[in-house]
Design a protein around this motif. Structure first.
Motif, PDB file in Angstrom:
ATOM      1  N   GLY A   1      -3.118   2.050  -0.080  1.00 32.71           N
ATOM      2  CA  GLY A   1      -1.756   2.475   0.304  1.00 32.71           C
ATOM      3  C   GLY A   1      -1.486   3.845  -0.006  1.00 32.71           C
ATOM      4  O   GLY A   1      -1.006   4.804   0.640  1.00 32.71           O
ATOM      5  N   HIS A   2      -2.053   4.266  -1.328  1.00 32.69           N
ATOM      6  CA  HIS A   2      -1.857   5.498  -1.790  1.00 32.69           C
ATOM      7  C   HIS A   2      -2.567   6.611  -0.940  1.00 32.69           C
ATOM      8  O   HIS A   2      -2.312   7.740  -0.833  1.00 32.69           O
ATOM      9  CB  HIS A   2      -2.545   5.699  -3.352  1.00 32.69           C
ATOM     10  CG  HIS A   2      -1.371   5.271  -4.170  1.00 32.69           C
ATOM     11  ND1 HIS A   2      -1.824   4.654  -5.533  1.00 32.69           N
ATOM     12  CD2 HIS A   2      -0.145   4.788  -4.265  1.00 32.69           C
ATOM     13  CE1 HIS A   2      -0.727   4.309  -6.061  1.00 32.69           C
ATOM     14  NE2 HIS A   2       0.461   4.364  -5.248  1.00 32.69           N
ATOM     15  N   ILE A   3      -3.821   5.859  -0.454  1.00 32.88           N
ATOM     16  CA  ILE A   3      -4.494   7.172   0.509  1.00 32.88           C
ATOM     17  C   ILE A   3      -3.500   7.449   1.702  1.00 32.88           C
ATOM     18  O   ILE A   3      -3.617   8.499   2.074  1.00 32.88           O
ATOM     19  CB  ILE A   3      -5.972   6.446   1.127  1.00 32.88           C
ATOM     20  CG1 ILE A   3      -6.829   6.445  -0.149  1.00 32.88           C
ATOM     21  CG2 ILE A   3      -6.544   7.398   2.096  1.00 32.88           C
ATOM     22  CD1 ILE A   3      -8.221   5.571   0.075  1.00 32.88           C
ATOM     23  N   GLY A   4      -3.051   6.429   2.187  1.00 28.44           N
ATOM     24  CA  GLY A   4      -2.034   6.701   3.295  1.00 28.44           C
ATOM     25  C   GLY A   4      -0.948   7.644   2.852  1.00 28.44           C
ATOM     26  O   GLY A   4      -0.689   8.369   3.625  1.00 28.44           O
ATOM     27  N   GLU A   5      -0.435   7.292   1.986  1.00 21.01           N
ATOM     28  CA  GLU A   5       0.729   8.026   1.336  1.00 21.01           C
ATOM     29  C   GLU A   5       0.379   9.691   1.095  1.00 21.01           C
ATOM     30  O   GLU A   5       0.995  10.487   1.414  1.00 21.01           O
ATOM     31  CB  GLU A   5       1.161   7.366  -0.190  1.00 21.01           C
ATOM     32  CG  GLU A   5       2.492   7.852  -0.427  1.00 21.01           C
ATOM     33  CD  GLU A   5       2.914   7.134  -1.822  1.00 21.01           C
ATOM     34  OE1 GLU A   5       3.985   6.427  -1.826  1.00 21.01           O
ATOM     35  OE2 GLU A   5       2.162   7.074  -2.546  1.00 21.01           O
ATOM     36  N   ASN A   6      -0.782   9.851   0.492  1.00 19.02           N
ATOM     37  CA  ASN A   6      -1.336  11.017   0.059  1.00 19.02           C
ATOM     38  C   ASN A   6      -1.688  11.788   1.592  1.00 19.02           C
ATOM     39  O   ASN A   6      -1.511  13.060   1.580  1.00 19.02           O
ATOM     40  CB  ASN A   6      -2.502  10.969  -0.703  1.00 19.02           C
ATOM     41  CG  ASN A   6      -2.144  10.812  -2.122  1.00 19.02           C
ATOM     42  OD1 ASN A   6      -1.018  11.166  -2.534  1.00 19.02           O
ATOM     43  ND2 ASN A   6      -3.005   9.749  -2.951  1.00 19.02           N
ATOM     44  N   ILE A   7      -1.957  11.109   2.483  1.00 20.84           N
ATOM     45  CA  ILE A   7      -2.343  11.992   3.896  1.00 20.84           C
ATOM     46  C   ILE A   7      -0.979  12.295   4.570  1.00 20.84           C
ATOM     47  O   ILE A   7      -1.027  13.560   4.524  1.00 20.84           O
ATOM     48  CB  ILE A   7      -3.040  10.820   4.755  1.00 20.84           C
ATOM     49  CG1 ILE A   7      -4.513  10.679   4.571  1.00 20.84           C
ATOM     50  CG2 ILE A   7      -2.998  11.475   6.184  1.00 20.84           C
ATOM     51  CD1 ILE A   7      -5.324   9.722   5.234  1.00 20.84           C
ATOM     52  N   ALA A   8       0.018  11.515   4.317  1.00 19.86           N
ATOM     53  CA  ALA A   8       1.349  12.122   4.807  1.00 19.86           C
ATOM     54  C   ALA A   8       1.821  13.396   4.035  1.00 19.86           C
ATOM     55  O   ALA A   8       2.352  14.131   4.630  1.00 19.86           O
ATOM     56  CB  ALA A   8       2.296  10.912   4.704  1.00 19.86           C
TER      57      ALA A   8
ATOM     58  N   LYS B   1       9.636   9.727   4.116  1.00 18.07           N
ATOM     59  CA  LYS B   1       9.547   8.549   4.951  1.00 18.07           C
ATOM     60  C   LYS B   1       8.293   8.168   5.475  1.00 18.07           C
ATOM     61  O   LYS B   1       7.854   7.129   5.338  1.00 18.07           O
ATOM     62  CB  LYS B   1      10.574   8.608   5.923  1.00 18.07           C
ATOM     63  CG  LYS B   1      10.939   7.487   6.833  1.00 18.07           C
ATOM     64  CD  LYS B   1      11.979   7.919   7.682  1.00 18.07           C
ATOM     65  CE  LYS B   1      12.427   6.513   8.523  1.00 18.07           C
ATOM     66  NZ  LYS B   1      11.763   6.571   9.841  1.00 18.07           N
ATOM     67  N   LEU B   2       7.580   9.206   6.089  1.00 20.91           N
ATOM     68  CA  LEU B   2       6.418   9.130   6.598  1.00 20.91           C
ATOM     69  C   LEU B   2       5.210   8.375   5.629  1.00 20.91           C
ATOM     70  O   LEU B   2       4.520   7.630   5.761  1.00 20.91           O
ATOM     71  CB  LEU B   2       5.717  10.302   7.273  1.00 20.91           C
ATOM     72  CG  LEU B   2       4.348  10.216   8.023  1.00 20.91           C
ATOM     73  CD1 LEU B   2       4.218   9.203   9.077  1.00 20.91           C
ATOM     74  CD2 LEU B   2       3.669  11.524   8.173  1.00 20.91           C
ATOM     75  N   ALA B   3       5.194   8.979   4.235  1.00 17.67           N
ATOM     76  CA  ALA B   3       4.327   8.551   3.177  1.00 17.67           C
ATOM     77  C   ALA B   3       4.541   7.180   2.939  1.00 17.67           C
ATOM     78  O   ALA B   3       3.621   6.328   2.758  1.00 17.67           O
ATOM     79  CB  ALA B   3       4.689   9.292   1.999  1.00 17.67           C
ATOM     80  N   TYR B   4       5.864   6.550   3.123  1.00 16.16           N
ATOM     81  CA  TYR B   4       5.962   5.251   2.639  1.00 16.16           C
ATOM     82  C   TYR B   4       5.602   4.567   3.781  1.00 16.16           C
ATOM     83  O   TYR B   4       4.901   3.288   3.767  1.00 16.16           O
ATOM     84  CB  TYR B   4       7.554   4.962   2.400  1.00 16.16           C
ATOM     85  CG  TYR B   4       7.960   3.577   1.878  1.00 16.16           C
ATOM     86  CD1 TYR B   4       7.825   2.480   2.875  1.00 16.16           C
ATOM     87  CD2 TYR B   4       8.327   3.484   0.566  1.00 16.16           C
ATOM     88  CE1 TYR B   4       8.360   1.171   2.109  1.00 16.16           C
ATOM     89  CE2 TYR B   4       8.622   2.093   0.098  1.00 16.16           C
ATOM     90  CZ  TYR B   4       8.395   0.959   0.831  1.00 16.16           C
ATOM     91  OH  TYR B   4       8.708  -0.212   0.383  1.00 16.16           O
TER      92      TYR B   4
END
Lengths: 112, 140
Positions: B23-30, B42-45
């Motif tokens: 989940g954190h990888i996705g958040e950090n990419i955003a 919002k995209l990070a969430y």
């Protein structure tokens, strides 16, 4: 799971001190709520102030608690939802199911 | 280079303790995207949520909770198109039954619905030795 439980007047305050409420820890929250119901504590405030992220299984655990409290003539209310967490309740229409308060004091006042 | 080009390929054990990592990888990419005009928080969430839901789904429904198996995740951003693929080694499930919101008081079945609300396209197809949940979204 890092939780704190405290009797506050006629309600029990269950504060979740975790950044995430997800499929890894939501069953612990569910089990803890069940334990309180079995002790006859049917009026709960679940404070999510520290929670930055909730997934579908976190929502499912809260729904389970809500149903259990209601079936025992109690209620489960929520407080302290962060903006993105609140939008999860709106996306799944659960904001119409739960009573949601901005903070613990407001939620407590609703029980008196 | 005018657009972001990111490729992440990760394999983790089939255990929920790794949901936070993914989940954190996705958040950090955003948060790291060079070009994104929308609400970044919002995209990070959303990316955190999509990856968490997709992986939890693979663990619980496709890999049948077997901790010895692994979940393989690919995240790619090319020309503002985000594609996430989550590979499992299981028998699969019927994705169509979860595409619509269920009853508000259902305790299960919201994960795939949430993925559908966030991503533009979602498919679940057989892949070598299992299935792949493929999700894409235009990042404008």
């Amino acid at each position: 799971m890092n939780l704190s439980i405290e009797q506050r007047g006629s309600a029990v305050l269950l504060a979740v001190h975790e950044e995430r409420l997800d499929a890894h820890n939501s069953s612990e929250l569910k089990a803890q709520m069940l334990k309180l119901f079995e002790e006859g504590k049917n009026n709960l405030i679940v404070d999510l102030q520290a929670v930055r992220f909730v997934d579908s299984s976190g929502l499912g655990a809260l729904v389970s608690g809500f149903k259990n409290a209601s079936s025992r003539n109690g209620s489960l209310k929520l407080s302290g939802l962060q903006l993105q967490v609140k939008s999860m309740f709106e996306l799944t229409r659960l904001h119409r199911v739960f009573e949601i308060f901005s903070d613990v004091d407001e939620a407590l006042a609703s029980f008196s | 280079m005018n657009t972001d080009r990111i490729e992440v390929d990760i394999k983790v054990p089939n255990q929920t303790r790794y949901l936070c990592l993914i989940g954190h990888i996705g958040e950090n990419i955003a948060l790291a995207l060079k070009h994104y005009g929308g609400d970044r928080e919002k995209l990070a969430y959303e990316l955190n949520l999509v990856l968490t839901e997709a992986m939890a789904n693979a663990i619980q429904h496709a890999n049948e909770g077997d901790p010895a198996r692994e979940v393989h995740i690919e995240i790619g951003i090319i020309e503002r198109n985000l594609t996430i693929r989550v590979y499992d080694h299981g028998q699969g499930f019927d994705i169509r039954q979860f595409a619509e919101p269920g009853h508000p008081l259902d305790e299960h079945g919201r994960g795939i619905y949430l993925i559908h609300t966030i991503m533009d396209q979602v498919s679940y197809l057989p892949s070598s030795g299992g299935h792949v949940l493929e999700m894409s979204k235009k990042l404008d």
